[in-house]
Write a protein that holds these residues in place. Structure first.
Motif, PDB file in Angstrom:
ATOM      1  N   VAL A   1       0.811  -1.210   0.000  1.00 49.63           N
ATOM      2  CA  VAL A   1       0.000   0.000   0.000  1.00 49.63           C
ATOM      3  C   VAL A   1       0.852   1.271   0.000  1.00 49.63           C
ATOM      4  N   ASP A   2       2.141   1.175   0.345  1.00 53.71           N
ATOM      5  CA  ASP A   2       3.020   2.339   0.338  1.00 53.71           C
ATOM      6  C   ASP A   2       4.435   1.885   0.019  1.00 53.71           C
ATOM      7  N   LEU A   3       5.253   2.819  -0.509  1.00 51.52           N
ATOM      8  CA  LEU A   3       6.633   2.475  -0.837  1.00 51.52           C
ATOM      9  C   LEU A   3       7.501   3.708  -0.869  1.00 51.52           C
ATOM     10  N   ASP A   4       8.809   3.480  -0.772  1.00 48.25           N
ATOM     11  CA  ASP A   4       9.817   4.520  -0.960  1.00 48.25           C
ATOM     12  C   ASP A   4      11.098   3.836  -1.430  1.00 48.25           C
ATOM     13  N   VAL A   5      12.000   4.630  -1.992  1.00 44.53           N
ATOM     14  CA  VAL A   5      13.297   4.134  -2.443  1.00 44.53           C
ATOM     15  C   VAL A   5      14.363   5.026  -1.828  1.00 44.53           C
ATOM     16  N   ASP A   6      15.373   4.423  -1.175  1.00 45.86           N
ATOM     17  CA  ASP A   6      16.426   5.239  -0.568  1.00 45.86           C
ATOM     18  C   ASP A   6      17.453   5.644  -1.635  1.00 45.86           C
ATOM     19  N   PRO A   7      18.382   6.560  -1.319  1.00 45.71           N
ATOM     20  CA  PRO A   7      19.359   7.038  -2.311  1.00 45.71           C
ATOM     21  C   PRO A   7      20.278   5.957  -2.869  1.00 45.71           C
ATOM     22  N   ASP A   8      20.406   4.842  -2.171  1.00 44.21           N
ATOM     23  CA  ASP A   8      21.239   3.751  -2.661  1.00 44.21           C
ATOM     24  C   ASP A   8      20.453   2.732  -3.479  1.00 44.21           C
ATOM     25  N   GLY A   9      19.158   2.983  -3.658  1.00 45.74           N
ATOM     26  CA  GLY A   9      18.351   2.109  -4.501  1.00 45.74           C
ATOM     27  C   GLY A   9      17.631   0.989  -3.786  1.00 45.74           C
ATOM     28  N   MET A  10      17.615   0.979  -2.459  1.00 50.28           N
ATOM     29  CA  MET A  10      16.862  -0.041  -1.730  1.00 50.28           C
ATOM     30  C   MET A  10      15.394   0.359  -1.722  1.00 50.28           C
ATOM     31  N   ILE A  11      14.504  -0.585  -2.083  1.00 50.20           N
ATOM     32  CA  ILE A  11      13.069  -0.331  -2.087  1.00 50.20           C
ATOM     33  C   ILE A  11      12.497  -0.741  -0.736  1.00 50.20           C
ATOM     34  N   PHE A  12      11.659   0.121  -0.149  1.00 48.19           N
ATOM     35  CA  PHE A  12      10.954  -0.160   1.095  1.00 48.19           C
ATOM     36  C   PHE A  12       9.468  -0.142   0.796  1.00 48.19           C
ATOM     37  N   CYS A  13       8.754  -1.227   1.128  1.00 49.11           N
ATOM     38  CA  CYS A  13       7.320  -1.312   0.883  1.00 49.11           C
ATOM     39  C   CYS A  13       6.591  -1.707   2.158  1.00 49.11           C
ATOM     40  N   VAL A  14       5.347  -1.236   2.292  1.00 50.34           N
ATOM     41  CA  VAL A  14       4.482  -1.584   3.416  1.00 50.34           C
ATOM     42  C   VAL A  14       3.260  -2.306   2.849  1.00 50.34           C
ATOM     43  N   ASN A  15       2.872  -3.429   3.473  1.00 50.34           N
ATOM     44  CA  ASN A  15       1.676  -4.120   3.007  1.00 50.34           C
ATOM     45  C   ASN A  15       0.473  -3.783   3.881  1.00 50.34           C
ATOM     46  N   LYS A  16      -0.700  -4.297   3.504  1.00 48.36           N
ATOM     47  CA  LYS A  16      -1.940  -3.992   4.224  1.00 48.36           C
ATOM     48  C   LYS A  16      -1.892  -4.440   5.676  1.00 48.36           C
ATOM     49  N   ALA A  17      -1.133  -5.480   5.971  1.00 49.21           N
ATOM     50  CA  ALA A  17      -1.025  -5.974   7.339  1.00 49.21           C
ATOM     51  C   ALA A  17      -0.115  -5.109   8.209  1.00 49.21           C
ATOM     52  N   GLY A  18       0.615  -4.155   7.592  1.00 48.50           N
ATOM     53  CA  GLY A  18       1.503  -3.289   8.346  1.00 48.50           C
ATOM     54  C   GLY A  18       2.930  -3.769   8.416  1.00 48.50           C
ATOM     55  N   ASP A  19       3.285  -4.765   7.597  1.00 51.91           N
ATOM     56  CA  ASP A  19       4.652  -5.274   7.565  1.00 51.91           C
ATOM     57  C   ASP A  19       5.488  -4.478   6.569  1.00 51.91           C
ATOM     58  N   VAL A  20       6.785  -4.315   6.867  1.00 54.32           N
ATOM     59  CA  VAL A  20       7.708  -3.610   5.985  1.00 54.32           C
ATOM     60  C   VAL A  20       8.593  -4.644   5.288  1.00 54.32           C
ATOM     61  N   TYR A  21       8.713  -4.492   3.963  1.00 54.51           N
ATOM     62  CA  TYR A  21       9.558  -5.371   3.153  1.00 54.51           C
ATOM     63  C   TYR A  21      10.591  -4.525   2.428  1.00 54.51           C
TER      64      TYR A  21
ATOM     65  N   ALA B   1      13.833  -4.588  -0.724  1.00 55.78           N
ATOM     66  CA  ALA B   1      14.443  -5.278  -1.861  1.00 55.78           C
ATOM     67  C   ALA B   1      15.413  -4.331  -2.528  1.00 55.78           C
ATOM     68  N   PRO B   2      16.506  -4.870  -3.082  1.00 57.67           N
ATOM     69  CA  PRO B   2      17.400  -4.006  -3.858  1.00 57.67           C
ATOM     70  C   PRO B   2      16.671  -3.527  -5.107  1.00 57.67           C
ATOM     71  N   ASN B   3      16.884  -2.280  -5.496  1.00 53.88           N
ATOM     72  CA  ASN B   3      16.176  -1.689  -6.628  1.00 53.88           C
ATOM     73  C   ASN B   3      16.824  -2.126  -7.932  1.00 53.88           C
ATOM     74  N   LYS B   4      16.496  -3.317  -8.358  1.00 51.34           N
ATOM     75  CA  LYS B   4      17.003  -3.838  -9.624  1.00 51.34           C
ATOM     76  C   LYS B   4      15.842  -3.960 -10.585  1.00 51.34           C
ATOM     77  N   ALA B   5      16.077  -3.658 -11.836  1.00 54.87           N
ATOM     78  CA  ALA B   5      15.038  -3.825 -12.845  1.00 54.87           C
ATOM     79  C   ALA B   5      15.096  -5.253 -13.343  1.00 54.87           C
ATOM     80  N   GLU B   6      14.362  -6.116 -12.677  1.00 58.19           N
ATOM     81  CA  GLU B   6      14.334  -7.511 -13.097  1.00 58.19           C
ATOM     82  C   GLU B   6      13.021  -8.144 -12.672  1.00 58.19           C
ATOM     83  N   GLU B   7      12.577  -9.129 -13.434  1.00 65.46           N
ATOM     84  CA  GLU B   7      11.328  -9.823 -13.148  1.00 65.46           C
ATOM     85  C   GLU B   7      11.440 -10.597 -11.840  1.00 65.46           C
ATOM     86  N   GLY B   8      10.363 -10.603 -11.051  1.00 66.56           N
ATOM     87  CA  GLY B   8      10.316 -11.401  -9.839  1.00 66.56           C
ATOM     88  C   GLY B   8      11.228 -10.914  -8.731  1.00 66.56           C
TER      89      GLY B   8
END
Length: 191
Positions: A126-146, A148-155
């Motif tokens: 439901v929400d996301l941000d990307v830090d200056p080094d390219g790490m993606i931060f996402c929040v899901n509906k349950a309130g958990d934070v995930y 991932a490295p910001n790579k342009a790749e499938e999956g």
């Protein structure tokens, strides 16, 4: 904090030069400022639900989920991206969240019509941000934070942060992670 005079904004984005975009009220009006909020100009963009200001190109997501880009915040070009709820720009990548299933997408950006898109596995984001080094931060509906490295790749694989929970919004820098929980409390964590 210093109060910025302006409008009843529900979304705001600011670039490093002090240009701000604010999506205002339930009508989805868009106002922008080039002087850190001292004065505001109404854009001709409408039905806005999300904004993303960068140094050179700015993005909006409208109520239909269509993503538009502009260099002057008055002339808007529809991108080929649609059905999105959030958009964050990181260098040459636009990262979005799908309205349908909460999947995150990484779009390799060259122009409004030249973007290769890569989707992740679905996590109900439901929400996301990307830090200056390219790490993606996402929040899901349950309130958990995930993350991932910001790579342009499938999956693209996300990892759950077990130390953070009950979150509704996230923002990240090189040094800090800021979150807001479901009770409205803001937290700042040193990385």
């Amino acid at each position: 904090f210093t109060k910025v005079e302006g409008y009843d904004a529900v979304r705001v984005s600011m670039n490093s030069t002090g240009t701000m975009m604010a999506h205002v009220n339930q009508k989805g009006d868009l106002y922008y400022s080039t002087d850190r909020g001292q004065s505001w100009t109404k854009s001709n963009a409408y039905n806005i639900m999300d904004v993303c200001a960068t140094r050179s190109v700015h993005f909006t997501v409208n109520l239909s989920g269509e993503v538009y880009e502009s260099r002057d915040m008055m002339n808007w070009t529809k991108t080929k991206i649609s059905n999105e709820i959030r958009a964050v720009f990181d260098g040459w990548k636009l990262v979005t969240i799908s309205r349908d299933n909460g999947e995150a997408y990484v779009h390799a950006y060259k122009s409004a019509q030249d973007m290769t898109s890569y989707k992740t596995a679905s996590y109900d984001f439901v929400d996301l941000d990307v830090d200056p080094d390219g790490m993606i931060f996402c929040v899901n509906k349950a309130g958990d934070v995930y993350t991932a490295p910001n790579k342009a790749e499938e999956g693209l694989a996300f990892t759950k942060d077990e130390d953070v929970y009950n979150v509704i919004a996230v923002s990240a820098s090189r040094k800090y992670i800021a979150t807001v929980n479901k009770e409205g409390n803001a937290y700042l964590e040193t990385r």
